[in-house]
Design a protein around this motif. Structure first.
Motif, PDB file in Angstrom:
ATOM      1  N   ALA A   1       0.834  -1.207   0.000  1.00 33.09           N
ATOM      2  CA  ALA A   1       0.000   0.000   0.000  1.00 33.09           C
ATOM      3  C   ALA A   1       0.867   1.255   0.000  1.00 33.09           C
ATOM      4  CB  ALA A   1      -0.931  -0.008   1.211  1.00 33.09           C
ATOM      5  N   ALA A   2       1.950   1.265   0.776  1.00 33.24           N
ATOM      6  CA  ALA A   2       2.839   2.421   0.809  1.00 33.24           C
ATOM      7  C   ALA A   2       3.501   2.636  -0.544  1.00 33.24           C
ATOM      8  CB  ALA A   2       3.889   2.245   1.910  1.00 33.24           C
ATOM      9  N   CYS A   3       3.920   1.559  -1.195  1.00 33.03           N
ATOM     10  CA  CYS A   3       4.527   1.679  -2.529  1.00 33.03           C
ATOM     11  C   CYS A   3       3.520   2.205  -3.533  1.00 33.03           C
ATOM     12  CB  CYS A   3       5.078   0.327  -2.983  1.00 33.03           C
ATOM     13  SG  CYS A   3       6.553  -0.165  -2.075  1.00 33.03           S
ATOM     14  N   ALA A   4       2.292   1.736  -3.453  1.00 31.43           N
ATOM     15  CA  ALA A   4       1.247   2.200  -4.374  1.00 31.43           C
ATOM     16  C   ALA A   4       0.993   3.694  -4.192  1.00 31.43           C
ATOM     17  CB  ALA A   4      -0.030   1.397  -4.167  1.00 31.43           C
ATOM     18  N   VAL A   5       0.958   4.143  -2.940  1.00 33.85           N
ATOM     19  CA  VAL A   5       0.750   5.567  -2.676  1.00 33.85           C
ATOM     20  C   VAL A   5       1.922   6.389  -3.204  1.00 33.85           C
ATOM     21  CG1 VAL A   5       0.613   7.275  -0.817  1.00 33.85           C
ATOM     22  CG2 VAL A   5      -0.784   5.215  -0.702  1.00 33.85           C
ATOM     23  N   ALA A   6       3.138   5.912  -2.992  1.00 33.92           N
ATOM     24  CA  ALA A   6       4.320   6.637  -3.468  1.00 33.92           C
ATOM     25  C   ALA A   6       4.338   6.722  -4.990  1.00 33.92           C
ATOM     26  CB  ALA A   6       5.589   5.974  -2.950  1.00 33.92           C
TER      27      ALA A   6
ATOM     28  N   ARG B   1       1.368  11.515 -10.357  1.00 38.14           N
ATOM     29  CA  ARG B   1       0.578  12.760 -10.350  1.00 38.14           C
ATOM     30  C   ARG B   1       1.475  13.978 -10.492  1.00 38.14           C
ATOM     31  NH1 ARG B   1      -3.768  11.503  -5.557  1.00 38.14           N
ATOM     32  NH2 ARG B   1      -5.093  10.114  -6.803  1.00 38.14           N
ATOM     33  N   ARG B   2       2.604  14.001  -9.811  1.00 37.04           N
ATOM     34  CA  ARG B   2       3.531  15.141  -9.932  1.00 37.04           C
ATOM     35  C   ARG B   2       4.074  15.272 -11.350  1.00 37.04           C
ATOM     36  NH1 ARG B   2       7.074  14.720  -4.366  1.00 37.04           N
ATOM     37  NH2 ARG B   2       5.400  15.389  -2.981  1.00 37.04           N
TER      38      ARG B   2
END
Length: 195
Positions: A13-18, A24-25
């Motif tokens: 989940a953390a990798c997906a968010v990163a 997006r950036r």
């Protein structure tokens, strides 16, 4: 045993968010760059289009169109209006190719053959014509540099672009006037390559 599955799930989940944040950036930066390029093209199109189409037709109440004096007969005997130096300067190179083209002019030692100035005060633009048929539009124009270049050309001295660099969103230009140099700063540069 259930705790053994929580750590991999949290890492995934953390990798997906990163990854989502990075994507997006990058997409925001791409959109911002594309918007800036579109704005630059819209600015150039607005700057170099003919102003005659914007003038509303001249009408005087009580008079027909044929009763008006001929606007071409204004009593100006010096051949009409003075053309703006930006006229007939299309097509222009895209802004991201300007630096490379100017580097080629510097490396080739291409001489400047003519300088045309816009408005007499600052804030106008200058157009420099090169011997290869290309033109450089400098905005805003630098009256001091343009006058030095014009004087050197009128005396028959060679004038060349010695160097240029993009600094802080603007440009610096170094011109060689025979054995002297002059410098100019510009917010924008546009190049019309030879036809």
């Amino acid at each position: 045993m259930p705790n053994a599955y929580i750590v991999p799930v949290l890492l995934t989940a953390a990798c997906a968010v990163a990854v989502t944040t990075v994507v997006r950036r990058l997409s925001r930066r791409r959109r911002a760059g594309a918007t800036a390029e579109i704005w630059d093209q819209a600015f150039v199109d607005h700057l170099f289009r003919s102003r005659d189409a914007e003038r509303p037709p001249l009408t005087v109440p009580g008079l027909g169109r044929n009763d008006l004096p001929d606007p071409g007969d204004s009593g100006d005997h010096d051949g009409g209006r003075r053309p703006h130096p930006s006229e007939n300067l299309t097509p222009l190179l895209p802004t991201h190719l300007t630096g490379g083209y100017l580097t080629g002019l510097v490396a080739g030692g291409t001489p400047i053959t003519r300088v045309r100035t816009g408005s007499p005060g600052g804030g106008g633009l200058d157009v420099l014509d090169f011997a290869d048929g290309s033109s450089l539009v400098v905005m805003p124009g630098d009256p001091e540099a343009a006058s030095l270049i014009d004087v050197a050309l009128s005396l028959g001295r060679p004038v060349r672009l010695l160097g240029t660099s993009e600094v802080g969103g603007g440009w610096t230009l170094t011109f060689g006037l025979d054995e002297d140099t002059t410098y100019a700063l510009a917010d924008r540069l546009y190049v019309r390559p030879p036809a």
